[in-house]
Design a protein around this motif. Sequence first.
Motif, PDB file in Angstrom:
ATOM      1  N   ALA A  12      32.605   5.578  -5.546  1.00  0.00           N
ATOM      2  CA  ALA A  12      33.505   6.461  -4.803  1.00  0.00           C
ATOM      3  C   ALA A  12      33.132   6.493  -3.329  1.00  0.00           C
ATOM      4  O   ALA A  12      34.014   6.490  -2.452  1.00  0.00           O
ATOM      5  CB  ALA A  12      33.472   7.860  -5.408  1.00  0.00           C
ATOM      6  N   ALA A  13      31.839   6.523  -3.029  1.00  0.00           N
ATOM      7  CA  ALA A  13      31.395   6.531  -1.637  1.00  0.00           C
ATOM      8  C   ALA A  13      31.773   5.241  -0.920  1.00  0.00           C
ATOM      9  O   ALA A  13      32.030   5.238   0.288  1.00  0.00           O
ATOM     10  CB  ALA A  13      29.882   6.751  -1.573  1.00  0.00           C
ATOM     11  N   LEU A  14      31.810   4.139  -1.655  1.00  0.00           N
ATOM     12  CA  LEU A  14      32.210   2.863  -1.069  1.00  0.00           C
ATOM     13  C   LEU A  14      33.717   2.771  -0.846  1.00  0.00           C
ATOM     14  O   LEU A  14      34.174   1.998   0.004  1.00  0.00           O
ATOM     15  CB  LEU A  14      31.748   1.713  -1.972  1.00  0.00           C
ATOM     16  CG  LEU A  14      30.278   1.322  -1.837  1.00  0.00           C
ATOM     17  CD1 LEU A  14      29.832   0.474  -3.022  1.00  0.00           C
ATOM     18  CD2 LEU A  14      30.055   0.573  -0.526  1.00  0.00           C
ATOM     19  N   ARG A  15      34.484   3.540  -1.604  1.00  0.00           N
ATOM     20  CA  ARG A  15      35.935   3.531  -1.411  1.00  0.00           C
ATOM     21  C   ARG A  15      36.373   4.418  -0.250  1.00  0.00           C
ATOM     22  O   ARG A  15      37.416   4.177   0.363  1.00  0.00           O
ATOM     23  CB  ARG A  15      36.645   4.008  -2.694  1.00  0.00           C
ATOM     24  CG  ARG A  15      36.599   3.011  -3.831  1.00  0.00           C
ATOM     25  CD  ARG A  15      37.563   3.417  -4.935  1.00  0.00           C
ATOM     26  NE  ARG A  15      37.214   4.705  -5.526  1.00  0.00           N
ATOM     27  CZ  ARG A  15      36.421   4.845  -6.594  1.00  0.00           C
ATOM     28  NH1 ARG A  15      35.885   3.774  -7.176  1.00  0.00           N
ATOM     29  NH2 ARG A  15      36.154   6.055  -7.075  1.00  0.00           N
ATOM     30  N   LEU A 262      26.627  -3.834  -0.860  1.00  0.00           N
ATOM     31  CA  LEU A 262      27.617  -2.931  -0.279  1.00  0.00           C
ATOM     32  C   LEU A 262      28.731  -3.737   0.373  1.00  0.00           C
ATOM     33  O   LEU A 262      29.919  -3.433   0.213  1.00  0.00           O
ATOM     34  CB  LEU A 262      26.970  -2.014   0.763  1.00  0.00           C
ATOM     35  CG  LEU A 262      25.773  -1.158   0.328  1.00  0.00           C
ATOM     36  CD1 LEU A 262      25.288  -0.320   1.515  1.00  0.00           C
ATOM     37  CD2 LEU A 262      26.128  -0.276  -0.854  1.00  0.00           C
ATOM     38  N   HIS A 263      28.357  -4.755   1.115  1.00  0.00           N
ATOM     39  CA  HIS A 263      29.322  -5.616   1.795  1.00  0.00           C
ATOM     40  C   HIS A 263      30.179  -6.366   0.791  1.00  0.00           C
ATOM     41  O   HIS A 263      31.391  -6.533   0.996  1.00  0.00           O
ATOM     42  CB  HIS A 263      28.573  -6.585   2.707  1.00  0.00           C
ATOM     43  CG  HIS A 263      29.448  -7.521   3.473  1.00  0.00           C
ATOM     44  ND1 HIS A 263      29.718  -8.798   3.041  1.00  0.00           N
ATOM     45  CD2 HIS A 263      30.111  -7.371   4.643  1.00  0.00           C
ATOM     46  CE1 HIS A 263      30.505  -9.397   3.910  1.00  0.00           C
ATOM     47  NE2 HIS A 263      30.766  -8.559   4.900  1.00  0.00           N
ATOM     48  N   SER A 264      29.573  -6.834  -0.299  1.00  0.00           N
ATOM     49  CA  SER A 264      30.337  -7.553  -1.324  1.00  0.00           C
ATOM     50  C   SER A 264      31.317  -6.621  -2.034  1.00  0.00           C
ATOM     51  O   SER A 264      32.417  -7.033  -2.395  1.00  0.00           O
ATOM     52  CB  SER A 264      29.385  -8.200  -2.334  1.00  0.00           C
ATOM     53  OG  SER A 264      28.672  -9.263  -1.738  1.00  0.00           O
ATOM     54  N   ALA A 265      30.903  -5.380  -2.232  1.00  0.00           N
ATOM     55  CA  ALA A 265      31.779  -4.415  -2.891  1.00  0.00           C
ATOM     56  C   ALA A 265      32.906  -3.962  -1.979  1.00  0.00           C
ATOM     57  O   ALA A 265      34.025  -3.702  -2.441  1.00  0.00           O
ATOM     58  CB  ALA A 265      30.968  -3.205  -3.362  1.00  0.00           C
TER      59      ALA A 265
END
Length: 337
Positions: A12-15, A262-265
């Motif tokens: 969720a934090a990555l979205r 993180l970058h890949s996600a």
Amino acid sequence: MADITSIDSIRAALRDLPQPDRAAQDGAAARNGQLTKPPGALGRLEDLAIWYAGWRADPRPAIHAPQVLVFAGNHGVAARGVSAFPPEVTVQMVANFEGGGAAINQLCDAFGAHMSVHALDLETPTADFTEAPAMDEAAFVAAFAAGWNAVDPQADLLVTGEMGIGNTTSAAAIAAALYGGGAAMWVGRGTGVEGSALEGKIAVVDAGLRRHADRLDDPLEVLRCLGGRELAAMAGATLRARHLSIPVILDGYICSAAVAPLHSASPAALDHAVAGHLSAEGAHAELLAKLGKAPLLSLGLRLGEGSGAALAIGVLKGAIATHSGMATFAEAGVADG
């Protein structure tokens, strides 16, 4: 942003990624065009100042409170002889950090950064990733949350560093899992392994990739299965900094590998970060290329600890000092052509 309590909360934090303040960026760019210098004369310093201004929402920013976080973890895979040093060195170096005797301590003093050290369950190494996931979900979330919670909301710049015997092996495994090419492309000498020991390190990474092949399409699973607590914590701190609009200077190969998931996600997840330096670990240049980051320095460093990124604080401080402190043509009464 809510606390990190599960892998789903990390997703969720990555979205939900904050963006830079465009008005501040535009204001900084306009100011840069009025300073008493020929256009572009300060090279990348100009770009850095505008980038920093956007994340701090201030067209004429200053750096007052850099924070350096050093995370330490022990790796089960170290038992396979992948390092020139024994795991006991991790504990000993933590004591050295705490006593102020390491290189990173001196660099923090030199550039006015507040440093703290976070030892992550050193008495419990991660699992040997050739046999099992390095961390179960609970351990992974706990390590990620440790990094997330360590960031000072009052900081205006973040550097993360690490200490963990065996962690270049984890870094190489993460890079190979995310980007392919096989272990030999990504494994380097680390603490100084050579000859048959280096061949063994490559074999260990290949074994880890085979062991977790069914999980490697998920970047967070790559970090959980092949990483270490200190790498997960660095990723957590870097993502937290994004949610606080704190710019980040990345350190060397291990730090870059830690945040690569993180970058890949989410390809925009590291827009608030710059690469502090190009390390002497052979695959770092390729990894930075995958992340789309050009290093600020290239001095043959391979110490870790956050040392290269801490040194680069001086470069960013210089960029901000010239941008915010120089006079404009109008202020100086200088004809601008």
